[in-house]
Design an enzyme around this catalytic site. Structure first.
Site, PDB file in Angstrom:
ATOM      1  N   ALA A 186       0.811  -1.227   0.000  1.00  0.00           N
ATOM      2  CA  ALA A 186       0.000   0.000   0.000  1.00  0.00           C
ATOM      3  C   ALA A 186       0.844   1.276   0.000  1.00  0.00           C
ATOM      4  O   ALA A 186       0.574   2.205  -0.768  1.00  0.00           O
ATOM      5  CB  ALA A 186      -0.942  -0.014   1.195  1.00  0.00           C
ATOM      6  N   GLU A 189      10.223  -4.661  -5.255  1.00  0.00           N
ATOM      7  CA  GLU A 189       9.543  -5.375  -4.163  1.00  0.00           C
ATOM      8  C   GLU A 189      10.381  -6.597  -3.804  1.00  0.00           C
ATOM      9  O   GLU A 189      10.643  -7.444  -4.648  1.00  0.00           O
ATOM     10  CB  GLU A 189       8.134  -5.780  -4.591  1.00  0.00           C
ATOM     11  CG  GLU A 189       7.444  -6.762  -3.668  1.00  0.00           C
ATOM     12  CD  GLU A 189       7.399  -6.314  -2.203  1.00  0.00           C
ATOM     13  OE1 GLU A 189       7.106  -5.126  -1.936  1.00  0.00           O
ATOM     14  OE2 GLU A 189       7.711  -7.154  -1.313  1.00  0.00           O
ATOM     15  N   SER A 220       0.598  -5.621  -3.066  1.00  0.00           N
ATOM     16  CA  SER A 220      -0.758  -5.126  -2.872  1.00  0.00           C
ATOM     17  C   SER A 220      -1.780  -6.171  -2.412  1.00  0.00           C
ATOM     18  O   SER A 220      -2.706  -6.522  -3.115  1.00  0.00           O
ATOM     19  CB  SER A 220      -1.235  -4.562  -4.225  1.00  0.00           C
ATOM     20  OG  SER A 220      -2.207  -3.594  -4.020  1.00  0.00           O
ATOM     21  N   CYS A 278      -4.715  -6.994   6.466  1.00  0.00           N
ATOM     22  CA  CYS A 278      -5.778  -6.985   7.477  1.00  0.00           C
ATOM     23  C   CYS A 278      -6.711  -8.172   7.330  1.00  0.00           C
ATOM     24  O   CYS A 278      -7.473  -8.489   8.241  1.00  0.00           O
ATOM     25  CB  CYS A 278      -6.594  -5.700   7.379  1.00  0.00           C
ATOM     26  SG  CYS A 278      -5.602  -4.219   7.539  1.00  0.00           S
ATOM     27  N   ASP A 319       3.601   2.328   6.429  1.00  0.00           N
ATOM     28  CA  ASP A 319       4.028   1.898   7.766  1.00  0.00           C
ATOM     29  C   ASP A 319       5.431   2.356   8.138  1.00  0.00           C
ATOM     30  O   ASP A 319       5.801   2.317   9.313  1.00  0.00           O
ATOM     31  CB  ASP A 319       3.979   0.364   7.869  1.00  0.00           C
ATOM     32  CG  ASP A 319       2.557  -0.176   7.879  1.00  0.00           C
ATOM     33  OD1 ASP A 319       1.610   0.627   7.765  1.00  0.00           O
ATOM     34  OD2 ASP A 319       2.403  -1.405   7.993  1.00  0.00           O
ATOM     35  N   ASN A 323      -2.575   3.870   2.560  1.00  0.00           N
ATOM     36  CA  ASN A 323      -3.239   4.208   1.299  1.00  0.00           C
ATOM     37  C   ASN A 323      -3.342   5.718   1.100  1.00  0.00           C
ATOM     38  O   ASN A 323      -3.075   6.246   0.023  1.00  0.00           O
ATOM     39  CB  ASN A 323      -4.645   3.603   1.267  1.00  0.00           C
ATOM     40  CG  ASN A 323      -4.649   2.182   0.743  1.00  0.00           C
ATOM     41  OD1 ASN A 323      -4.154   1.912  -0.347  1.00  0.00           O
ATOM     42  ND2 ASN A 323      -5.198   1.272   1.506  1.00  0.00           N
ATOM     43  N   TYR A 372     -32.046   8.835  11.542  1.00  0.00           N
ATOM     44  CA  TYR A 372     -32.861   8.036  12.454  1.00  0.00           C
ATOM     45  C   TYR A 372     -34.014   7.362  11.726  1.00  0.00           C
ATOM     46  O   TYR A 372     -34.755   8.012  10.993  1.00  0.00           O
ATOM     47  CB  TYR A 372     -33.433   8.912  13.574  1.00  0.00           C
ATOM     48  CG  TYR A 372     -34.634   8.288  14.250  1.00  0.00           C
ATOM     49  CD1 TYR A 372     -34.515   7.060  14.892  1.00  0.00           C
ATOM     50  CD2 TYR A 372     -35.877   8.900  14.222  1.00  0.00           C
ATOM     51  CE1 TYR A 372     -35.613   6.462  15.501  1.00  0.00           C
ATOM     52  CE2 TYR A 372     -36.986   8.316  14.825  1.00  0.00           C
ATOM     53  CZ  TYR A 372     -36.848   7.091  15.460  1.00  0.00           C
ATOM     54  OH  TYR A 372     -37.930   6.498  16.046  1.00  0.00           O
ATOM     55  N   TRP A 432     -32.333   9.522  19.328  1.00  0.00           N
ATOM     56  CA  TRP A 432     -31.018  10.143  19.505  1.00  0.00           C
ATOM     57  C   TRP A 432     -29.999   9.041  19.265  1.00  0.00           C
ATOM     58  O   TRP A 432     -29.980   8.043  19.989  1.00  0.00           O
ATOM     59  CB  TRP A 432     -30.834  10.687  20.928  1.00  0.00           C
ATOM     60  CG  TRP A 432     -31.643  11.896  21.269  1.00  0.00           C
ATOM     61  CD1 TRP A 432     -32.848  11.902  21.911  1.00  0.00           C
ATOM     62  CD2 TRP A 432     -31.323  13.275  21.042  1.00  0.00           C
ATOM     63  NE1 TRP A 432     -33.291  13.191  22.084  1.00  0.00           N
ATOM     64  CE2 TRP A 432     -32.370  14.052  21.560  1.00  0.00           C
ATOM     65  CE3 TRP A 432     -30.243  13.924  20.436  1.00  0.00           C
ATOM     66  CZ2 TRP A 432     -32.373  15.455  21.508  1.00  0.00           C
ATOM     67  CZ3 TRP A 432     -30.248  15.316  20.379  1.00  0.00           C
ATOM     68  CH2 TRP A 432     -31.306  16.061  20.901  1.00  0.00           C
ATOM     69  N   ARG A 480     -24.549  14.363  24.810  1.00  0.00           N
ATOM     70  CA  ARG A 480     -25.483  15.015  25.726  1.00  0.00           C
ATOM     71  C   ARG A 480     -25.052  14.800  27.171  1.00  0.00           C
ATOM     72  O   ARG A 480     -25.090  15.727  27.988  1.00  0.00           O
ATOM     73  CB  ARG A 480     -26.880  14.422  25.495  1.00  0.00           C
ATOM     74  CG  ARG A 480     -28.017  15.248  25.986  1.00  0.00           C
ATOM     75  CD  ARG A 480     -29.343  14.578  25.643  1.00  0.00           C
ATOM     76  NE  ARG A 480     -29.487  13.287  26.304  1.00  0.00           N
ATOM     77  CZ  ARG A 480     -30.376  12.349  25.945  1.00  0.00           C
ATOM     78  NH1 ARG A 480     -31.170  12.548  24.913  1.00  0.00           N
ATOM     79  NH2 ARG A 480     -30.449  11.222  26.606  1.00  0.00           N
TER      80      ARG A 480
END
Lengths: 442, 442
Positions: A12, A34, A40, A44, A277, A299, A420, A428, A436
């Site tokens: 990446a 490389e 690529s 993850c 990284d 990325n 909502y 909420w 809040r």
């Protein structure tokens, strides 16, 4: 002579730049070095390939070297490794591992995308420990699993450690997750980390905290808390930047030895960029440099580097440390500063944790979720969020991340027109309930 | 004499204010007048009670009048209706429907939270059409369903119409959704509305567009496109503000006859506030007044009104028109301006729609999702988003809503540190992919 842009590293940090360069500069030569067999891929995704959800493992590869060559007219050289950068001479010493030949390659501009490596503690038997960093690692793990192991020990209770522990449980192994600290996953405050710990235990993971590993024996991991049986050992104790090449070339290093870059991803040398990284970032809330080895950051940085390498103008403002992880049937996420990080950065902060539901309480499938918010006491400025809950809980961290980027205070996010309907949220949103409640503490 | 704060309307527009007033002013008398039998229920949940997902219907009631009385020391008077407000005399004419008595009630400050009413077209047979606005409506619908109807016609293809059509399909009725316009749900652009239409058709709803209803007969709805068989007819053709009381008192009215309020929710008369479906809002992107009768807006406005009524200071900055709806197994959401709204507001805009997935493409359960983004051509400023996709797609609209509130341009949202892990998102969140693509059009 044709201008040459050299990219060191085919993942990446390097590759996301390439389309940006090519779009702007159809004329330049682009060479990618490389050192491994892979370009690529989704690192993850490795825990899910190991756990068996993603099969075959080749699905993790986003693009092959040949696809890069065809699509962007790039000279991708696999198993070629940059051994030294001569900034004055404007060339790189390259080792071709296949032919065992070394050669010099001149460049006009360069992008260092050498990535990071897993931390490898100096322990007796450390060679027995596997990692979950590269596709080669993943293939080794799958090979070990085919040997029908019964027990696994994961050393390190961070994101990757937690994901690997779940993967081994999916494979039917008796699994221990061991960490030397008092809590798992230090990106979270202890209260939220405890929820993660309980989820792991509820799903059969033996979590051992406060236990430093002293050796890795053939059948067990030796810790201060005793021997942990382990047919299989995986390390996930952090990532260090691969910055030796940059350091040897005289480039400035920063946090954890990562390569210092400016807003355009340029290093301390003109025409020399770094991304991914191996590179440092700025934390948008603390205003301090950090090293955050994450695919999304890589990325973004690489895209910015590519635009600038191609003669355009782009800046990478920084990171929030946003992260998200599935822990069995729970979802967990964080962004910004934790309580302890806020204190370390000098903020006078307050925080609160609210309990709500992912959907309207009366709607089928509503699951509990908790939101922790950290805010600056004097101003109400939002500093960080942590979320724990059922399906649909954790991706709400994105609205928090946008709010932190914008420098919102709690009142502003509370007033924001979030979505909502009963299948999606209480009236909420839980994120706003947290805002809040924290307002009451200011 | 004790100061009296009078609240007209016992739903969100009125009731969300009460805890704010009481927290700040333990001393004042608070009187609530509610003309119906209900306070504080989730009108948005009615389609799910009708569809059978939420049972019993009483679960939609968030709080009973008695709970308000006990919790906030409020004099809640059910089936008492404010008939007139005398601003000079500082009193309200109240009709007690139970006793058929009329009396005068003095006030110091007042909150008008009279809500809205469904539009009721002047058609032959209109009395046969049911509505889905109040709990009384919902009880009537459930009673009709118990009579074993075979066919239903929903008039009006907006949010409530779409939800009601799904509810009737869940109940096993042959269901037609009819709208006089060329597309469903005009809050979306035609391309996204077409996706919604296809989803409805795929799930058995007979969608009839461009067909004005001319009469409602006992067994059918008469339209320009022919007769639509209907044992049951429901109207969902919009909401008008209940502002006659305010108008008669001489208060200024605005868009669609909604009550004009300032940032503190105060009307054109001092000490007289308004909130909820009866009140006007400011659109944060267009900068123009709008009437947006939504529960979330009502809650926010009412909270702000309550803080100000209680002597505090709060402002309601405005709305984005954020909305989200489940359409069978698809999720749909929007925020900000659509293409046509952007043009009407005078923006020179570009837009693009991208196709991505809810999770990493290789991760189990990844479903297609589309994101449409509208941006200002000259500046890249984000103007609006529309999302259509599978599970997990639509709540992403929240990060878009925060970005619009903050006035982000596409580049800024593209750079924002959103959450990524394979079970939750591709490495670039689809919202960011949309930003990346729209940048190419600027």
């Amino acid at each position: 002579m044709t201008e040459r842009i050299l990219v060191i590293g085919g993942d990446a940090g390097g590759m996301a730049a390439i389309s940006q360069v090519r779009n702007r500069r159809p004329d330049v030569e682009i060479v990618v070095l490389e050192r491994s067999d892979w370009t690529s891929y989704s690192a993850c995704g490795i825990p899910y390939a190991v756990g068996g959800e993603v099969d075959p493992i080749e699905r993790l590869q986003a693009r092959t070297p040949q696809q890069f060559r065809d699509r962007h007219r790039v000279d991708v050289r696999m198993r070629h490794e940059a051994m030294a950068i001569d900034l004055d001479g404007r060339f790189v010493e390259v080792r071709a591992h296949e032919s065992e030949r070394t050669y010099r390659l001149s460049f006009d501009q360069i992008l260092i995308g050498t990535g990071g490596s897993p931390v490898r503690p100096d322990l007796p038997g450390i060679d027995r420990a596997l990692r979950a960093h590269t596709l080669d690692d993943a293939h080794r793990l799958l090979a070990e699993l085919s040997g029908d192991p019964r027990t696994a020990v994961v050393v390190g209770g961070g994101f990757i450690g937690i994901e690997m522990a779940e993967a081994f449980v999916h494979r039917g192994l008796r699994t221990t997750l061991v960490d030397s600290g008092a809590q798992l996953i230090r990106a979270f405050d202890p209260d939220m980390a405890a929820r993660i710990e309980h989820t792991l235990r509820d799903n059969g993971v033996n979590v051992v905290l406060g236990a430093r590993v002293s050796a890795i024996d053939p059948d067990s991991v030796v810790t201060a808390a005793g021997r942990l049986p382990s047919d299989l050992v995986v390390l996930g104790v952090g990532t260090v930047p691969n910055s030796a090449l940059a350091a040897d070339a005289g480039l400035e290093l920063g946090v954890h030895g990562s390569v210092v870059v400016d807003r355009r991803q340029q290093t301390s040398a003109a025409g020399v960029f770094a991304a991914g990284d191996c590179a440092q970032s700025m934390h948008l809330v603390s205003g301090r440099p950090v090293h955050l080895p994450l695919g999304t950051v890589a990325n973004k940085q690489s895209r910015v580097a590519g635009i600038n390498l191609g003669g355009g103008y782009a800046t990478f403002p920084g990171v929030l440390g946003t992260a998200i992880v599935k822990v069995f049937n729970r979802e967990v996420a964080r962004t910004g500063l934790s309580e302890s990080e806020a204190a370390a950065a000098g903020f006078g902060a307050v925080s609160t944790t609210i309990e709500s539901t992912t959907r309207a309480g009366y709607y089928p499938g509503a699951e509990p979720m908790a939101v922790k918010v950290i805010a600056e006491r004097a101003t109400g400025r939002l500093l960080g969020f942590q979320i724990f809950g059922g399906v649909g809980a954790a991706k709400r961290i994105d609205s928090c991340a946008v709010a932190l980027t914008a420098g919102f205070d709690a009142e502003t996010l509370l007033q924001t027109d979030l979505a909502y309907a009963p299948p999606f949220s209480p009236a909420w949103d839980p994120v706003q309930v947290a805002c809040r409640e924290v307002l009451k503490l200011l």
